[in-house]
Design a protein around this motif. Structure first.
Motif, PDB file in Angstrom:
ATOM      1  N   PHE A 260       0.839  -1.190   0.000  1.00 26.88           N
ATOM      2  CA  PHE A 260       0.000   0.000   0.000  1.00 26.88           C
ATOM      3  C   PHE A 260       0.883   1.253   0.000  1.00 26.88           C
ATOM      4  N   ALA A 261       0.808   2.033  -1.087  1.00 31.20           N
ATOM      5  CA  ALA A 261       1.746   3.133  -1.306  1.00 31.20           C
ATOM      6  C   ALA A 261       1.727   4.201  -0.216  1.00 31.20           C
ATOM      7  N   PRO A 262       0.559   4.616   0.331  1.00 28.26           N
ATOM      8  CA  PRO A 262       0.601   5.632   1.392  1.00 28.26           C
ATOM      9  C   PRO A 262       1.409   5.216   2.619  1.00 28.26           C
ATOM     10  N   TYR A 263       1.471   3.920   2.938  1.00 31.63           N
ATOM     11  CA  TYR A 263       2.308   3.489   4.053  1.00 31.63           C
ATOM     12  C   TYR A 263       3.787   3.700   3.718  1.00 31.63           C
ATOM     13  N   ILE A 264       4.147   3.469   2.462  1.00 29.62           N
ATOM     14  CA  ILE A 264       5.528   3.713   2.037  1.00 29.62           C
ATOM     15  C   ILE A 264       5.839   5.205   2.117  1.00 29.62           C
ATOM     16  N   LEU A 265       4.880   6.038   1.706  1.00 29.82           N
ATOM     17  CA  LEU A 265       5.052   7.490   1.798  1.00 29.82           C
ATOM     18  C   LEU A 265       5.276   7.922   3.243  1.00 29.82           C
ATOM     19  N   ALA A 266       4.536   7.329   4.174  1.00 24.55           N
ATOM     20  CA  ALA A 266       4.719   7.657   5.591  1.00 24.55           C
ATOM     21  C   ALA A 266       6.121   7.302   6.052  1.00 24.55           C
ATOM     22  N   GLY A 267       6.617   6.157   5.601  1.00 28.15           N
ATOM     23  CA  GLY A 267       7.956   5.733   6.001  1.00 28.15           C
ATOM     24  C   GLY A 267       9.049   6.654   5.488  1.00 28.15           C
ATOM     25  N   VAL A 268       8.941   7.075   4.247  1.00 31.85           N
ATOM     26  CA  VAL A 268       9.986   7.942   3.703  1.00 31.85           C
ATOM     27  C   VAL A 268       9.910   9.345   4.312  1.00 31.85           C
ATOM     28  N   ALA A 269       8.725   9.780   4.730  1.00 29.72           N
ATOM     29  CA  ALA A 269       8.612  11.056   5.438  1.00 29.72           C
ATOM     30  C   ALA A 269       9.350  10.994   6.772  1.00 29.72           C
ATOM     31  N   VAL A 270       9.245   9.867   7.474  1.00 34.49           N
ATOM     32  CA  VAL A 270       9.978   9.682   8.720  1.00 34.49           C
ATOM     33  C   VAL A 270      11.484   9.696   8.456  1.00 34.49           C
ATOM     34  N   SER A 271      11.910   9.077   7.357  1.00 32.08           N
ATOM     35  CA  SER A 271      13.324   9.069   7.006  1.00 32.08           C
ATOM     36  C   SER A 271      13.849  10.485   6.797  1.00 32.08           C
ATOM     37  N   ALA A 272      13.083  11.314   6.077  1.00 32.30           N
ATOM     38  CA  ALA A 272      13.495  12.695   5.857  1.00 32.30           C
ATOM     39  C   ALA A 272      13.544  13.471   7.166  1.00 32.30           C
ATOM     40  N   ALA A 273      12.597  13.197   8.060  1.00 33.77           N
ATOM     41  CA  ALA A 273      12.582  13.868   9.362  1.00 33.77           C
ATOM     42  C   ALA A 273      13.848  13.540  10.152  1.00 33.77           C
ATOM     43  N   LEU A 274      14.268  12.292  10.119  1.00 28.29           N
ATOM     44  CA  LEU A 274      15.486  11.902  10.815  1.00 28.29           C
ATOM     45  C   LEU A 274      16.711  12.579  10.217  1.00 28.29           C
ATOM     46  N   GLY A 275      16.720  12.743   8.880  1.00 33.01           N
ATOM     47  CA  GLY A 275      17.833  13.430   8.244  1.00 33.01           C
ATOM     48  C   GLY A 275      17.942  14.879   8.682  1.00 33.01           C
TER      49      GLY A 275
END
Length: 377
Positions: A260-275
Motif C-alpha cells: 500500500f503506497a501511502p504506508y511507504i510514503l509515511a515511512g519515507v517522510a519519517v526518514s526525511a525527518a530523521l535526516g
C-alpha cells in the motif's frame, strides 16, 4: 526520464543554491531575497500545473512539451545575457515556470499512467529517475562552470541542457490502440460524492511534506559553506541528494507495486525527518547521512505521488488530478526555502529551520498513514 530530469521542475531547483554565492558577491542580494525567486518560481509552476494538466489531457505531451522547452531555453538565455536587477531576476524565473510548466512530470508521467498497470510503480520510478540524476550531476557541474566562467556561463549551461530534450520528444509514444490497451484498475474505493475530499487530503499531505523538505534542497550548499566547507566539497555532498534520490525512486516504485503506497510514503517522510533532525543536532558531521536520508525520501515521494494519483483516479482525468497534487507539492518546495532563509538571516543559524522541518515531516507521515485504501491489483 530525460524530460523529467531536464525540465523546469528539476534543473532550476537543484542548481538554485549553486548560483547564490556568485550572485550575492556581484549584486549584494541577500539569501532571503534570492530564495524569494524560488518561491515565485514554484508558485507560478503550481498555478500553471493544473492548467497544463488539462492541456496535456487534450493535446498530448509532445506538443505541450515542445512549446515549454523552447520557452524555458529562451528565458535562460535572457538571464545569461541581460540580468542586472532583482525584479528582472524574479520576472525571468516566473516566465521559466509559467511557460515551461509542460516540461515537467505533470506531462511525462501521463504517458506512463496510460501504458502501465501491474508494473506502474517501477515504470514511474524509472521515468522519475531524471530529477534524481539531475540532482546528482547538475550541482557539481554547474559549480565548476560558475567558478570558471561566472554565473552567466551557468545559465548558458542550463539553456543547453534544457534544449537537449528537444530531439528526444520524437521518441515519445503517447497513445495506445484499443486492442493493446491494458485493463484499467478500478482504483478508487471512495464514494463518488467525495473525490474533492480525497483530493484535499492528498494535497495537504504532499504540501506538508514538501514544506518540510524543500528548504534543505536549496540551502544545503550554503549551510555547509557557512560551516567552512569549500564550495566544491559542498556541491559534491549535495550531489548525494540526487544519488540517494535515484535509489528512492526505484525502491519506492518497486515497493508500491507490492504494498500500500501511502504506508511507504509515511515511512519515507519519517526518514526525511530523521535526516533533518540529525543535521540540526550534529551539524556538518551529519551532512552525508542527511543528504542520503532526505534524497532517498524526496525521490520516493515524487515517484509515489504519480502512482497514488493514478490509483485513486481514472486515466481520463489523471492530468488534472496530478496537476493539483503536484501544484501543492511544488508550492511547499517554493515556500520552504524562503522560510528557512528568513530564519537563517534573523538567527544566523539553520538549526531552528531544520527543527521546524523535522516537525512538518512527522506530521506529513501521519497524514499519509491515514489515507484511504484503494483497490488492489
Amino acid at each position: 526520464m530525460l524530460g523529467c530530469g531536464l525540465g523546469v521542475s528539476s534543473l532550476p531547483l537543484y542548481t538554485a543554491g549553486i548560483f547564490m554565492p556568485a550572485l550575492e558577491r556581484q549584486f549584494g542580494w541577500s539569501r532571503t531575497a534570492m530564495s524569494g525567486s524560488v518561491l515565485a518560481f514554484t508558485l507560478t509552476l503550481a498555478v500553471a500545473s493544473p492548467l497544463v494538466g488539462r492541456i496535456v489531457d487534450r493535446v498530448g505531451v509532445r506538443k505541450s512539451a515542445l512549446a515549454s522547452i523552447c520557452a524555458a531555453t529562451a528565458c535562460y538565455l535572457i538571464l545569461a545575457t541581460t540580468l542586472a536587477t532583482l525584479p528582472f531576476y524574479y520576472a525571468t524565473h516566473v516566465a521559466i515556470a509559467g511557460f515551461g510548466a509542460a516540461a515537467a512530470p505533470v506531462a511525462y508521467t501521463r504517458i506512463i499512467a496510460a501504458h502501465f498497470v501491474t508494473a506502474r510503480g517501477l515504470a514511474l520510478g524509472l521515468t522519475l529517475l531524471g530529477p534524481s540524476i539531475a540532482a546528482a550531476i547538475a550541482p557539481p557541474v554547474a559549480a565548476n562552470v560558475i567558478e570558471t566562467g561566472g554565473w552567466q556561463a551557468g545559465y548558458l549551461l542550463l539553456a543547453a541542457l534544457t534544449a537537449a530534450m528537444l530531439p528526444c520528444l520524437l521518441l515519445l509514444r503517447e497513445t495506445i490502440t484499443a486492442e493493446s490497451r491494458p485493463q484499467d484498475i478500478q482504483s478508487n474505493p471512495v464514494p463518488h460524492a467525495l473525490p474533492a475530499l480525497l483530493l484535499g487530503r492528498l494535497i495537504l499531505a504532499f504540501a506538508v511534506f514538501s514544506l518540510g523538505v524543500g528548504g534543505l534542497i536549496v540551502h544545503f550548499v550554503p549551510m555547509l559553506t557557512d560551516a567552512g566547507i569549500s564550495m566544491a566539497t559542498a556541491a559534491r555532498m549535495a550531489a548525494l541528494l540526487g544519488v540517494a534520490g535515484i535509489a528512492g525512486r526505484l525502491v519506492g516504485g518497486v515497493l508500491a507495486d507490492r504494498y500500500f503506497a501511502p504506508y511507504i510514503l509515511a515511512g519515507v517522510a519519517v526518514s526525511a525527518a530523521l535526516g533533518c533532525l540529525s543535521l540540526a543536532i550534529m551539524g556538518p558531521s551529519a551532512a552525508t547521512f542527511a543528504a542520503l536520508a532526505v534524497g532517498f525520501s524526496l525521490g520516493a515521494e515524487a515517484d509515489l505521488m504519480g502512482y497514488v494519483v493514478s490509483r485513486y483516479y481514472p486515466r481520463q482525468i489523471y492530468g488534472r488530478m496530478f496537476g493539483w497534487t503536484y501544484a501543492a507539492f511544488i508550492i511547499g518546495i517554493g515556500i520552504s526555502p524562503m522560510l528557512v532563509g528568513t530564519i537563517h538571516d534573523r538567527t544566523q543559524s539553520y538549526a531552528l529551520g531544520l527543527t521546524g522541518s523535522t516537525l512538518l515531516l512527522a506530521i506529513a507521515a501521519l497524514l499519509f498513514w491515514r489515507l484511504p485504501q484503494y483497490a488492489r491489483i
